[in-house]
Design a protein around this motif. Structure first.
Motif, PDB file in Angstrom:
ATOM      1  N   PRO A 193      -1.055   3.070  -9.329  1.00 19.96           N
ATOM      2  CA  PRO A 193       0.254   3.260  -8.715  1.00 19.96           C
ATOM      3  C   PRO A 193       0.814   1.951  -8.155  1.00 19.96           C
ATOM      4  CG  PRO A 193      -1.342   4.811  -7.834  1.00 19.96           C
ATOM      5  CD  PRO A 193      -2.093   3.842  -8.676  1.00 19.96           C
ATOM      6  N   ILE A 194       2.107   1.808  -8.275  1.00 17.47           N
ATOM      7  CA  ILE A 194       2.799   0.677  -7.663  1.00 17.47           C
ATOM      8  C   ILE A 194       3.368   1.189  -6.355  1.00 17.47           C
ATOM      9  CG2 ILE A 194       4.711  -0.939  -7.869  1.00 17.47           C
ATOM     10  CD1 ILE A 194       4.332  -0.695 -10.936  1.00 17.47           C
ATOM     11  N   ILE A 195       2.921   0.606  -5.261  1.00 16.44           N
ATOM     12  CA  ILE A 195       3.377   1.081  -3.958  1.00 16.44           C
ATOM     13  C   ILE A 195       4.576   0.258  -3.506  1.00 16.44           C
ATOM     14  CG2 ILE A 195       1.165   2.060  -3.287  1.00 16.44           C
ATOM     15  CD1 ILE A 195       0.555  -0.455  -1.765  1.00 16.44           C
ATOM     16  N   GLY A 196       5.412   0.870  -2.714  1.00 18.31           N
ATOM     17  CA  GLY A 196       6.643   0.216  -2.271  1.00 18.31           C
ATOM     18  C   GLY A 196       6.692   0.048  -0.770  1.00 18.31           C
ATOM     19  N   ALA A 197       5.599  -0.388  -0.190  1.00 21.38           N
ATOM     20  CA  ALA A 197       5.549  -0.567   1.263  1.00 21.38           C
ATOM     21  C   ALA A 197       6.480  -1.696   1.684  1.00 21.38           C
ATOM     22  CB  ALA A 197       4.121  -0.862   1.698  1.00 21.38           C
ATOM     23  N   ARG A 198       7.200  -1.461   2.784  1.00 23.48           N
ATOM     24  CA  ARG A 198       8.083  -2.495   3.323  1.00 23.48           C
ATOM     25  C   ARG A 198       7.562  -3.072   4.625  1.00 23.48           C
ATOM     26  NH1 ARG A 198      13.387   0.762   3.581  1.00 23.48           N
ATOM     27  NH2 ARG A 198      11.872   2.417   3.720  1.00 23.48           N
ATOM     28  N   THR A 199       6.573  -2.395   5.217  1.00 19.92           N
ATOM     29  CA  THR A 199       6.005  -2.887   6.473  1.00 19.92           C
ATOM     30  C   THR A 199       4.488  -2.901   6.357  1.00 19.92           C
ATOM     31  OG1 THR A 199       5.784  -0.707   7.494  1.00 19.92           O
ATOM     32  CG2 THR A 199       7.920  -1.830   7.770  1.00 19.92           C
ATOM     33  N   SER A 200       3.847  -3.605   7.253  1.00 21.68           N
ATOM     34  CA  SER A 200       2.381  -3.652   7.225  1.00 21.68           C
ATOM     35  C   SER A 200       1.786  -2.283   7.540  1.00 21.68           C
ATOM     36  CB  SER A 200       1.849  -4.717   8.188  1.00 21.68           C
ATOM     37  OG  SER A 200       2.268  -4.442   9.509  1.00 21.68           O
ATOM     38  N   ASP A 201       2.443  -1.490   8.384  1.00 19.99           N
ATOM     39  CA  ASP A 201       1.956  -0.130   8.672  1.00 19.99           C
ATOM     40  C   ASP A 201       2.012   0.740   7.419  1.00 19.99           C
ATOM     41  OD1 ASP A 201       1.424  -0.705  11.322  1.00 19.99           O
ATOM     42  OD2 ASP A 201       3.371   0.046  12.033  1.00 19.99           O
ATOM     43  N   GLN A 202       3.100   0.630   6.666  1.00 23.94           N
ATOM     44  CA  GLN A 202       3.211   1.395   5.423  1.00 23.94           C
ATOM     45  C   GLN A 202       2.166   0.932   4.410  1.00 23.94           C
ATOM     46  OE1 GLN A 202       7.267   0.889   4.144  1.00 23.94           O
ATOM     47  NE2 GLN A 202       8.051   2.432   5.566  1.00 23.94           N
ATOM     48  N   LEU A 203       1.919  -0.363   4.343  1.00 26.39           N
ATOM     49  CA  LEU A 203       0.916  -0.886   3.418  1.00 26.39           C
ATOM     50  C   LEU A 203      -0.471  -0.355   3.766  1.00 26.39           C
ATOM     51  CD1 LEU A 203       0.142  -2.716   1.066  1.00 26.39           C
ATOM     52  CD2 LEU A 203      -0.080  -4.586   2.711  1.00 26.39           C
ATOM     53  N   ARG A 204      -0.828  -0.369   5.056  1.00 25.47           N
ATOM     54  CA  ARG A 204      -2.131   0.161   5.480  1.00 25.47           C
ATOM     55  C   ARG A 204      -2.246   1.650   5.134  1.00 25.47           C
ATOM     56  NH1 ARG A 204      -1.747  -3.876   9.245  1.00 25.47           N
ATOM     57  NH2 ARG A 204      -0.435  -2.778  10.720  1.00 25.47           N
ATOM     58  N   ASP A 205      -1.173   2.383   5.371  1.00 22.02           N
ATOM     59  CA  ASP A 205      -1.180   3.818   5.068  1.00 22.02           C
ATOM     60  C   ASP A 205      -1.341   4.047   3.563  1.00 22.02           C
ATOM     61  OD1 ASP A 205      -0.839   6.628   5.802  1.00 22.02           O
ATOM     62  OD2 ASP A 205       1.088   6.473   4.771  1.00 22.02           O
ATOM     63  N   ASP A 206      -0.605   3.292   2.760  1.00 19.10           N
ATOM     64  CA  ASP A 206      -0.688   3.441   1.305  1.00 19.10           C
ATOM     65  C   ASP A 206      -2.078   3.088   0.787  1.00 19.10           C
ATOM     66  OD1 ASP A 206       1.957   4.178   1.359  1.00 19.10           O
ATOM     67  OD2 ASP A 206       2.719   2.327   0.463  1.00 19.10           O
ATOM     68  N   LEU A 207      -2.664   2.024   1.302  1.00 19.43           N
ATOM     69  CA  LEU A 207      -3.986   1.596   0.840  1.00 19.43           C
ATOM     70  C   LEU A 207      -5.083   2.574   1.254  1.00 19.43           C
ATOM     71  CD1 LEU A 207      -3.756  -2.257   1.384  1.00 19.43           C
ATOM     72  CD2 LEU A 207      -3.521  -0.980  -0.762  1.00 19.43           C
ATOM     73  N   ALA A 208      -4.849   3.341   2.312  1.00 20.08           N
ATOM     74  CA  ALA A 208      -5.828   4.335   2.750  1.00 20.08           C
ATOM     75  C   ALA A 208      -5.977   5.475   1.734  1.00 20.08           C
ATOM     76  CB  ALA A 208      -5.443   4.891   4.115  1.00 20.08           C
ATOM     77  N   ALA A 209      -5.046   5.579   0.805  1.00 20.16           N
ATOM     78  CA  ALA A 209      -5.122   6.621  -0.228  1.00 20.16           C
ATOM     79  C   ALA A 209      -6.343   6.427  -1.119  1.00 20.16           C
ATOM     80  CB  ALA A 209      -3.861   6.622  -1.077  1.00 20.16           C
ATOM     81  N   VAL A 210      -6.875   5.228  -1.185  1.00 23.00           N
ATOM     82  CA  VAL A 210      -8.059   4.959  -2.003  1.00 23.00           C
ATOM     83  C   VAL A 210      -9.238   5.807  -1.525  1.00 23.00           C
ATOM     84  CG1 VAL A 210      -9.740   3.174  -2.616  1.00 23.00           C
ATOM     85  CG2 VAL A 210      -7.302   2.645  -2.617  1.00 23.00           C
ATOM     86  N   ASP A 211      -9.300   6.068  -0.226  1.00 22.35           N
ATOM     87  CA  ASP A 211     -10.407   6.835   0.349  1.00 22.35           C
ATOM     88  C   ASP A 211     -10.163   8.348   0.339  1.00 22.35           C
ATOM     89  OD1 ASP A 211     -11.790   4.470   0.933  1.00 22.35           O
ATOM     90  OD2 ASP A 211     -10.685   4.245   2.824  1.00 22.35           O
ATOM     91  N   LEU A 212      -9.003   8.773  -0.130  1.00 25.32           N
ATOM     92  CA  LEU A 212      -8.667  10.199  -0.133  1.00 25.32           C
ATOM     93  C   LEU A 212      -9.034  10.822  -1.481  1.00 25.32           C
ATOM     94  CD1 LEU A 212      -7.318  12.638   1.255  1.00 25.32           C
ATOM     95  CD2 LEU A 212      -5.139  11.829   0.337  1.00 25.32           C
ATOM     96  N   THR A 213      -9.930  11.785  -1.443  1.00 19.91           N
ATOM     97  CA  THR A 213     -10.302  12.536  -2.647  1.00 19.91           C
ATOM     98  C   THR A 213      -9.685  13.920  -2.536  1.00 19.91           C
ATOM     99  OG1 THR A 213     -12.390  11.336  -2.777  1.00 19.91           O
ATOM    100  CG2 THR A 213     -12.217  13.372  -4.040  1.00 19.91           C
ATOM    101  N   LEU A 214      -8.833  14.231  -3.490  1.00 23.62           N
ATOM    102  CA  LEU A 214      -8.158  15.529  -3.475  1.00 23.62           C
ATOM    103  C   LEU A 214      -8.996  16.568  -4.205  1.00 23.62           C
ATOM    104  CD1 LEU A 214      -4.561  14.317  -4.394  1.00 23.62           C
ATOM    105  CD2 LEU A 214      -5.414  14.912  -2.122  1.00 23.62           C
ATOM    106  N   PRO A 215      -9.154  17.763  -3.625  1.00 23.45           N
ATOM    107  CA  PRO A 215      -9.865  18.843  -4.311  1.00 23.45           C
ATOM    108  C   PRO A 215      -9.116  19.244  -5.585  1.00 23.45           C
ATOM    109  CG  PRO A 215      -9.493  19.391  -1.991  1.00 23.45           C
ATOM    110  CD  PRO A 215      -8.712  18.149  -2.283  1.00 23.45           C
TER     111      PRO A 215
END
Length: 124
Positions: free
Chosen positions: A55-77
């Motif tokens: 995925p290409i993420i479109g974060a505009r702030t460092s908070d959004q970037l951290r939130d987007d990168l945290a998706a790597v640790d999320l495993t969806l059932p």
């Protein structure tokens, strides 16, 4: 926060974020159920579809970037992935349907048979 329009969820949503838009609401609902953000859900779902998809993420702030990168640790059932996939289904329309419908007529026997699990609209 809305992953699509990056606005806080409130009664003053932009028109594109109206509650009647199912595609938009499903990631919000799933995020609430999993205790995470819609952005993480959307990115994790995109990554779950294929190991070749990045995925290409479109974060505009460092908070959004951290939130987007945290998706790597999320495993969806699997049931959540299926729910998100159903909500994201759509019919491409013209010209895809036109090409799929007319290709056999135009190309005749020269048209190779598509694979059985072809995602191309009109191929069976």
């Amino acid at each position: 926060m809305c992953a699509t329009c990056r606005t806080k969820r409130s009664s003053r949503r932009p028109r594109s974020c109206s509650p009647g838009r199912r595609r938009h609401e499903v990631p919000h609902t799933v995020a609430d159920e999993l205790g995470t953000t819609p952005a993480r859900v959307a990115i994790a779902w995109t990554m779950s579809r294929s190991p070749l998809v990045h995925p290409i993420i479109g974060a505009r702030t460092s908070d959004q970037l951290r939130d987007d990168l945290a998706a790597v640790d999320l495993t969806l059932p699997p049931e959540i992935v299926a729910r998100l996939t159903r909500a994201a289904e759509f019919t491409p329309g013209f010209p895809s349907d036109f090409i799929a419908e007319t290709s056999p007529w135009v190309f005749g026997s020269a048209l190779p048979a598509p694979p059985r699990d072809s995602p191309v609209v009109g191929h069976r």
